[in-house]
Motif scaffolding. Structure first.
Motif, PDB file in Angstrom:
ATOM      1  N   GLY A  21       1.090  -1.412  -0.102  1.00 13.36           N
ATOM      2  CA  GLY A  21      -0.485   0.217   0.218  1.00 13.36           C
ATOM      3  C   GLY A  21       0.705   1.325  -0.049  1.00 13.36           C
ATOM      4  O   GLY A  21       2.221   1.364  -0.297  1.00 13.36           O
ATOM      5  N   ALA A  26       5.958   5.708   0.704  1.00 11.63           N
ATOM      6  CA  ALA A  26       5.969   7.461   1.317  1.00 11.63           C
ATOM      7  C   ALA A  26       7.709   7.728   1.118  1.00 11.63           C
ATOM      8  O   ALA A  26       7.704   8.467   1.680  1.00 11.63           O
ATOM      9  N   PHE A  33      -2.333   8.432   1.723  1.00 12.05           N
ATOM     10  CA  PHE A  33      -3.824   9.088   1.773  1.00 12.05           C
ATOM     11  C   PHE A  33      -3.820   9.816   2.769  1.00 12.05           C
ATOM     12  O   PHE A  33      -4.319  10.205   3.451  1.00 12.05           O
ATOM     13  N   ARG A  34      -3.769   8.390   4.049  1.00 11.63           N
ATOM     14  CA  ARG A  34      -4.547   8.691   5.258  1.00 11.63           C
ATOM     15  C   ARG A  34      -2.601   9.097   6.774  1.00 11.63           C
ATOM     16  O   ARG A  34      -2.325   9.273   6.053  1.00 11.63           O
ATOM     17  N   GLN A 100      -1.923  -1.928  -3.631  1.00 11.06           N
ATOM     18  CA  GLN A 100      -2.871  -0.909  -4.198  1.00 11.06           C
ATOM     19  C   GLN A 100      -2.692   0.869  -4.932  1.00 11.06           C
ATOM     20  O   GLN A 100      -3.946   0.806  -4.747  1.00 11.06           O
ATOM     21  N   ASN A 101      -1.617   0.868  -4.339  1.00  7.82           N
ATOM     22  CA  ASN A 101      -0.377   2.015  -5.624  1.00  7.82           C
ATOM     23  C   ASN A 101      -0.737   2.483  -6.824  1.00  7.82           C
ATOM     24  O   ASN A 101      -0.291   1.258  -7.345  1.00  7.82           O
ATOM     25  N   VAL A 172      -8.754   3.639 -10.177  1.00  7.82           N
ATOM     26  CA  VAL A 172     -10.264   3.162  -9.906  1.00  7.82           C
ATOM     27  C   VAL A 172     -10.618   4.192  -8.675  1.00  7.82           C
ATOM     28  O   VAL A 172      -9.842   4.023  -8.152  1.00  7.82           O
ATOM     29  N   SER A 201       1.068  -0.975   4.507  1.00  9.16           N
ATOM     30  CA  SER A 201      -0.885  -0.805   4.064  1.00  9.16           C
ATOM     31  C   SER A 201      -1.684  -0.757   5.496  1.00  9.16           C
ATOM     32  O   SER A 201      -1.187  -1.328   6.116  1.00  9.16           O
ATOM     33  N   TRP A 202      -2.436   0.179   5.749  1.00  9.31           N
ATOM     34  CA  TRP A 202      -3.351   0.573   6.816  1.00  9.31           C
ATOM     35  C   TRP A 202      -4.367  -1.080   6.635  1.00  9.31           C
ATOM     36  O   TRP A 202      -5.115  -1.293   7.950  1.00  9.31           O
ATOM     37  N   ASN A 226       4.006  -2.672   9.104  1.00  5.80           N
ATOM     38  CA  ASN A 226       3.820  -1.327   9.032  1.00  5.80           C
ATOM     39  C   ASN A 226       3.833  -0.256  10.000  1.00  5.80           C
ATOM     40  O   ASN A 226       3.983  -0.641  10.590  1.00  5.80           O
ATOM     41  N   GLU A 242       8.021  -1.103  11.591  1.00  2.00           N
ATOM     42  CA  GLU A 242       9.044  -0.297  11.027  1.00  2.00           C
ATOM     43  C   GLU A 242       9.259  -0.184   9.712  1.00  2.00           C
ATOM     44  O   GLU A 242       8.196   0.001   9.375  1.00  2.00           O
ATOM     45  N   ASP A 243      10.191   0.845   9.262  1.00  5.61           N
ATOM     46  CA  ASP A 243      10.066   2.339   7.865  1.00  5.61           C
ATOM     47  C   ASP A 243      10.317   0.333   7.303  1.00  5.61           C
ATOM     48  O   ASP A 243      11.125  -0.486   7.596  1.00  5.61           O
TER      49      ASP A 243
HETATM   50  P1  OAD Z   1      -3.392   4.183   3.444  1.00  8.85           P
HETATM   51  O1  OAD Z   1      -2.679   5.371   3.250  1.00  8.85           O
HETATM   52  O2  OAD Z   1      -4.400   4.470   3.836  1.00  8.85           O
HETATM   53  O3  OAD Z   1      -2.099   3.684   4.864  1.00  8.85           O
HETATM   54  C1  OAD Z   1      -0.912   3.779   4.388  1.00  8.85           C
HETATM   55  C2  OAD Z   1       0.484   3.266   5.473  1.00  8.85           C
HETATM   56  O4  OAD Z   1       1.373   2.851   5.687  1.00  8.85           O
HETATM   57  C3  OAD Z   1      -0.135   3.666   7.240  1.00  8.85           C
HETATM   58  O5  OAD Z   1      -0.503   3.025   7.933  1.00  8.85           O
HETATM   59  C4  OAD Z   1       0.594   4.153   7.929  1.00  8.85           C
HETATM   60  O6  OAD Z   1       1.226   4.212   8.697  1.00  8.85           O
HETATM   61  C5  OAD Z   1       1.808   3.224   6.938  1.00  8.85           C
HETATM   62  N1  OAD Z   1       3.755   3.745   6.793  1.00  8.85           N
HETATM   63  C6  OAD Z   1       3.546   4.928   6.017  1.00  8.85           C
HETATM   64  N2  OAD Z   1       4.635   5.697   5.873  1.00  8.85           N
HETATM   65  C7  OAD Z   1       5.790   4.063   6.313  1.00  8.85           C
HETATM   66  C8  OAD Z   1       6.678   4.029   5.696  1.00  8.85           C
HETATM   67  N3  OAD Z   1       7.993   4.428   5.415  1.00  8.85           N
HETATM   68  N4  OAD Z   1       7.145   1.994   5.842  1.00  8.85           N
HETATM   69  C9  OAD Z   1       6.334   1.815   6.828  1.00  8.85           C
HETATM   70  N5  OAD Z   1       4.834   1.894   6.423  1.00  8.85           N
HETATM   71  C10 OAD Z   1       4.800   3.078   6.302  1.00  8.85           C
HETATM   72  O7  OAD Z   1      -2.583   4.158   2.522  1.00  8.85           O
HETATM   73  P2  OAD Z   1      -3.205   2.650   2.004  1.00  8.85           P
HETATM   74  O8  OAD Z   1      -3.657   1.557   2.988  1.00  8.85           O
HETATM   75  O9  OAD Z   1      -3.114   1.924   0.641  1.00  8.85           O
HETATM   76  O10 OAD Z   1      -7.378   3.995  -2.412  1.00  8.85           O
HETATM   77  O11 OAD Z   1      -4.442   2.894   1.393  1.00  8.85           O
HETATM   78  C11 OAD Z   1      -5.346   1.721   0.759  1.00  8.85           C
HETATM   79  C12 OAD Z   1      -6.337   2.257  -0.490  1.00  8.85           C
HETATM   80  O12 OAD Z   1      -7.527   3.646   0.390  1.00  8.85           O
HETATM   81  C13 OAD Z   1      -5.626   3.339  -1.832  1.00  8.85           C
HETATM   82  O13 OAD Z   1      -5.140   2.572  -2.184  1.00  8.85           O
HETATM   83  C14 OAD Z   1      -6.810   4.808  -2.022  1.00  8.85           C
HETATM   84  C15 OAD Z   1      -7.101   5.360  -0.706  1.00  8.85           C
HETATM   85  O14 OAD Z   1      -8.056   5.863  -0.985  1.00  8.85           O
HETATM   86  C16 OAD Z   1      -8.396   4.767  -3.448  1.00  8.85           C
HETATM   87  O15 OAD Z   1      -7.398   5.077  -4.246  1.00  8.85           O
HETATM   88  C17 OAD Z   1      -9.041   3.496  -4.438  1.00  8.85           C
END
Ligand code: OAD
Length: 257
Positions: A21, A26, A33-34, A100-101, A172, A201-202, A226, A242-243
């Motif tokens: 995700g 990042a 996103f969040r 998902q990216n 999507v 991914s969250w 994550n 962890e990262d």
């Molecule tokens: P999120 O932004 O929801 O979650 C990203 C996760 O990555 C968070 O839980 C962070 O803690 C973690 N994170 C950030 N930097 C990190 C790092 N350096 N190492 C480890 N973890 C790290 O993203 P997704 O789960 O991908 O959908 O979101 C899912 C979908 O929701 C996306 O594809 C998008 C969004 O709305 C659509 O566009 C349809």
């Protein structure tokens, strides 16, 4: 430790599947996103919903040009985590990457280490599409997005195809169904995996939320990498808070030993 045990499982597995995700991109500078400074703090998800695209394609494209600027302003490069997965895949330690990216960085990482690898194909399954492309909603033709985003930025909104159909970013949108064939493929890869790695991914948006459980239900070892906790941590065999760039290169090295 946990990582050595996971690497042992990777080594002895027939099928290792990685699911990624926003967190894996990042460290490349792509905004998530969040969370802090997430894209949805600056934009309203509804602006980019499928219903908006259908109702108000002109307004959708005006806002989408802004989003594209924020998300893909720079030329992002794959980081050590993308590279580690691409190398594991090349070396036969990884069956598939589900992502998902929409940033295309897994494909870029594969292409960088293997001249024969086609961008994003065949082992990278982009569940949410690719934001660097557009697709005509009538004839279905896919095109490189840059010239089309430029047209839209210059007021040609909504941009249309030669056939007269409206272009849509090849992603999507909210409120839009993932293609059934893509979901089926993701589910069967998860079910058939011996090791399922959920990375950056969250795990709250479907199908992300259910894939780790599906893998666990057929006996796979589930590893989660994550920064924050996820709703799937309770079913995971190992959780690394962890990262991604700290964990994946080490996992690759340990698995290759
Ligand atoms: P999120 O932004 O929801 O979650 C990203 C996760 O990555 C968070 O839980 C962070 O803690 C973690 N994170 C950030 N930097 C990190 C790092 N350096 N190492 C480890 N973890 C790290 O993203 P997704 O789960 O991908 O959908 O979101 C899912 C979908 O929701 C996306 O594809 C998008 C969004 O709305 C659509 O566009 C349809």
């Amino acid at each position: 430790d946990d990582l050595e045990r996971l690497a042992d499982d990777v080594r002895s597995a027939d099928a290792v599947v990685a699911f990624t995700g926003a967190g894996i991109s990042a460290p490349s500078g792509v905004p998530t996103f969040r969370g802090d400074d997430g894209v949805w703090d600056r934009f309203d998800e509804g602006q980019f919903a499928y219903g908006r695209f259908q109702r108000d394609p002109e307004g959708f494209w005006r806002d989408r040009v802004e989003l594209q600027r924020v998300m893909f302003d720079e030329e992002y490069e794959p980081n050590a985590a993308h590279e580690a997965l691409a190398e594991m895949e090349r070396d036969g330690d990884l069956e598939a990457i589900l992502t998902q990216n929409t940033d295309g960085l897994h494909g870029d990482a594969a292409a960088a280490i293997d001249d024969d690898a086609e961008d994003g194909e065949p082992t990278v399954l982009e569940l949410h599409g690719n934001a660097q492309r557009v697709r005509c909603t009538d004839c279905g033709k896919r095109r490189d997005g840059d010239p089309i985003f430029e047209r839209a930025a210059n007021g040609d909104r909504p941009p249309t195809c030669k056939c007269g159909g409206v272009f849509k970013p090849d992603v999507v949108l909210f409120g839009e169904q993932l293609p059934g064939a893509v979901i089926q493929r993701a589910r069967s890869l998860a079910r058939e995996s011996d090791v399922f790695l959920a990375i950056g991914s969250w795990l709250v948006v479907e199908p992300a939320a259910s894939l780790p459980r599906r893998a666990a239900s057929t006996g796979a070892t589930v590893g989660i990498v994550n920064l924050e906790s996820t709703p799937c941590d309770d079913i995971a065999d190992a959780v690394f808070r962890e990262d991604v760039t700290a964990v994946l290169p080490r996992l690759r090295d340990l698995a290759a030993e």
